[in-house]
Design a protein around this motif. Sequence first.
Motif, mmCIF file in Angstrom:
data_model
loop_
_atom_site.group_PDB
_atom_site.id
_atom_site.type_symbol
_atom_site.label_atom_id
_atom_site.label_comp_id
_atom_site.label_asym_id
_atom_site.label_seq_id
_atom_site.Cartn_x
_atom_site.Cartn_y
_atom_site.Cartn_z
ATOM 1 N N VAL A 215 0.855 -1.277 -0.119
ATOM 2 C CA VAL A 215 -0.185 -0.152 0.052
ATOM 3 C C VAL A 215 0.898 1.175 0.000
ATOM 4 N N ARG A 216 0.463 2.329 -0.956
ATOM 5 C CA ARG A 216 1.320 3.496 -0.847
ATOM 6 C C ARG A 216 0.950 4.321 0.105
ATOM 7 N N THR A 217 1.693 4.816 0.842
ATOM 8 C CA THR A 217 1.318 5.855 2.024
ATOM 9 C C THR A 217 1.536 7.342 1.260
ATOM 10 N N ARG A 218 1.168 8.356 2.114
ATOM 11 C CA ARG A 218 0.853 9.653 1.600
ATOM 12 C C ARG A 218 2.416 10.191 1.168
ATOM 13 N N GLY A 219 3.289 9.598 2.060
ATOM 14 C CA GLY A 219 4.683 9.853 1.811
ATOM 15 C C GLY A 219 5.451 9.384 0.680
ATOM 16 N N GLY A 220 4.605 8.426 -0.025
ATOM 17 C CA GLY A 220 4.973 7.881 -1.229
ATOM 18 C C GLY A 220 5.814 6.513 -0.915
ATOM 19 N N ASP A 221 5.944 5.895 0.259
ATOM 20 C CA ASP A 221 6.466 4.782 0.519
ATOM 21 C C ASP A 221 5.436 3.435 0.321
ATOM 22 N N TRP A 222 5.827 2.334 0.203
ATOM 23 C CA TRP A 222 5.147 1.375 0.188
ATOM 24 C C TRP A 222 5.244 0.279 1.423
ATOM 25 N N ILE A 223 4.020 0.283 1.935
ATOM 26 C CA ILE A 223 4.083 -0.679 3.158
ATOM 27 C C ILE A 223 3.230 -1.927 3.166
ATOM 28 N N THR A 224 3.109 -2.922 4.059
ATOM 29 C CA THR A 224 2.436 -4.038 3.866
ATOM 30 C C THR A 224 1.342 -4.188 5.069
ATOM 31 N N PRO A 225 0.272 -4.420 4.981
ATOM 32 C CA PRO A 225 -0.752 -4.287 5.874
ATOM 33 C C PRO A 225 -0.511 -5.430 7.072
ATOM 34 N N ASP A 226 -0.637 -5.231 8.043
ATOM 35 C CA ASP A 226 -0.219 -6.372 9.257
ATOM 36 C C ASP A 226 -1.643 -6.615 9.784
ATOM 37 N N CYS A 227 -2.070 -7.905 9.183
ATOM 38 C CA CYS A 227 -3.447 -8.348 9.480
ATOM 39 C C CYS A 227 -3.532 -9.879 10.209
ATOM 40 N N PRO A 228 -4.204 -9.769 11.294
ATOM 41 C CA PRO A 228 -3.950 -10.892 12.124
ATOM 42 C C PRO A 228 -4.752 -12.200 11.593
ATOM 43 N N PRO A 229 -4.555 -13.535 11.695
ATOM 44 C CA PRO A 229 -5.130 -14.434 11.224
ATOM 45 C C PRO A 229 -6.893 -14.398 11.355
ATOM 46 N N GLY A 230 -7.512 -14.497 10.371
ATOM 47 C CA GLY A 230 -8.896 -14.597 10.645
ATOM 48 C C GLY A 230 -9.410 -13.063 10.302
ATOM 49 N N GLY A 231 -8.431 -12.204 10.227
ATOM 50 C CA GLY A 231 -8.853 -10.881 9.691
ATOM 51 C C GLY A 231 -9.012 -10.569 8.333
ATOM 52 N N PHE A 232 -9.499 -9.282 8.138
ATOM 53 C CA PHE A 232 -9.846 -8.996 6.553
ATOM 54 C C PHE A 232 -9.093 -7.550 6.746
ATOM 55 N N VAL A 233 -8.494 -7.408 5.249
ATOM 56 C CA VAL A 233 -7.943 -6.027 4.969
ATOM 57 C C VAL A 233 -9.065 -5.358 4.090
ATOM 58 N N VAL A 234 -9.344 -4.083 4.625
ATOM 59 C CA VAL A 234 -10.392 -3.368 3.997
ATOM 60 C C VAL A 234 -9.845 -2.066 3.328
ATOM 61 N N ASN A 235 -10.266 -1.526 2.081
ATOM 62 C CA ASN A 235 -9.773 -0.314 1.583
ATOM 63 C C ASN A 235 -10.874 0.439 0.998
ATOM 64 N N ILE A 236 -10.748 1.700 0.948
ATOM 65 C CA ILE A 236 -12.042 2.641 0.190
ATOM 66 C C ILE A 236 -11.472 2.335 -1.357
#
Length: 324
Positions: A215-236
Amino acid sequence: MERIPTIDISPLRDAGHPDRAATVGRILDACTGIGFLSVTGTGVAQETIEAMRTVVRQIFDVPEPDKWDQAITRQNYRGYIPMGFFTPNDGSGTPDRYEGYKLHQEVPEDAPIRAACPLYGPNRWPREVPAARKTILGYWAELDAVALLLLGALEDGLGLEAGVLRSAFEDPLTNMTLLHYPPQAPDEDGYGIHPHKDTDALTIIAPDPVGGLEVRTRGGDWITPDCPPGGFVVNIGDMLELWSGGRLKSTPHRVVNRSGQERYSFPYFAVPRHDVVVKPLLEPIPGFDRPAVHCGHWSAEIWRTNWSDETAGDDTPELGTLHN
């Protein structure tokens, strides 16, 4: 915000829960900040997610000639998407390194709504995986409930009329893409999926344990979501960004699979009913100026312009375009 928060959304189910207002606030902060969040407390069992993952693997294990027999066509954007079939919508760059299987809102062949919008209809279920239809539609129904829960929270957080977003998802154009990414060599050009913004309202995905989503941050870096087992990543997606007058953020993201392992994914894309016109429900923030979009036309143009020999026209909405 330069990190993706993890939020327990279970308080959203109880209007009188003492933590409900705080949970709504945290969701709104994430959606107006980085545009991504990880959610737990959805009520979707880990067993349901694993059953879904098993079926997805089985679908891509079908012999290649049989998968091609079920491939998408210009007339029916349902079924198998061959490896490297699509480039970015503007026709540039290396083809994306995935194979897919496209599913749309399941309605009967004779459903009256098909006369109004041909994007509705029965899916092409893989013959070789008899459990696919029941497993996928069961999972889909559970994510419908999660999406409505989150939309209700955003109505509250933005100060909108109760139900104004949720009512747009009666007979929706919600769809799913099943995805298989082979490992990429460290020096291999291109992406599993190129950097893009989602053109839907809300995306929900059970992350694959091998990783690869960035995922691209507002600062332009790329980061990885830290999602626990059984969770979901959600985006707008772009539609909610437009509805909110630019307050909610549709954020660029990509997939790069350098794990050395096969990666499987099955994102759920919440899209309103075909006749909904999405336009700001609040006064747009300074600098946000986007035209209203008709959901049926928007969706049809997404599928049409995925073909490399099709070009956008004057009436083609902006489709997840990234501006540098």
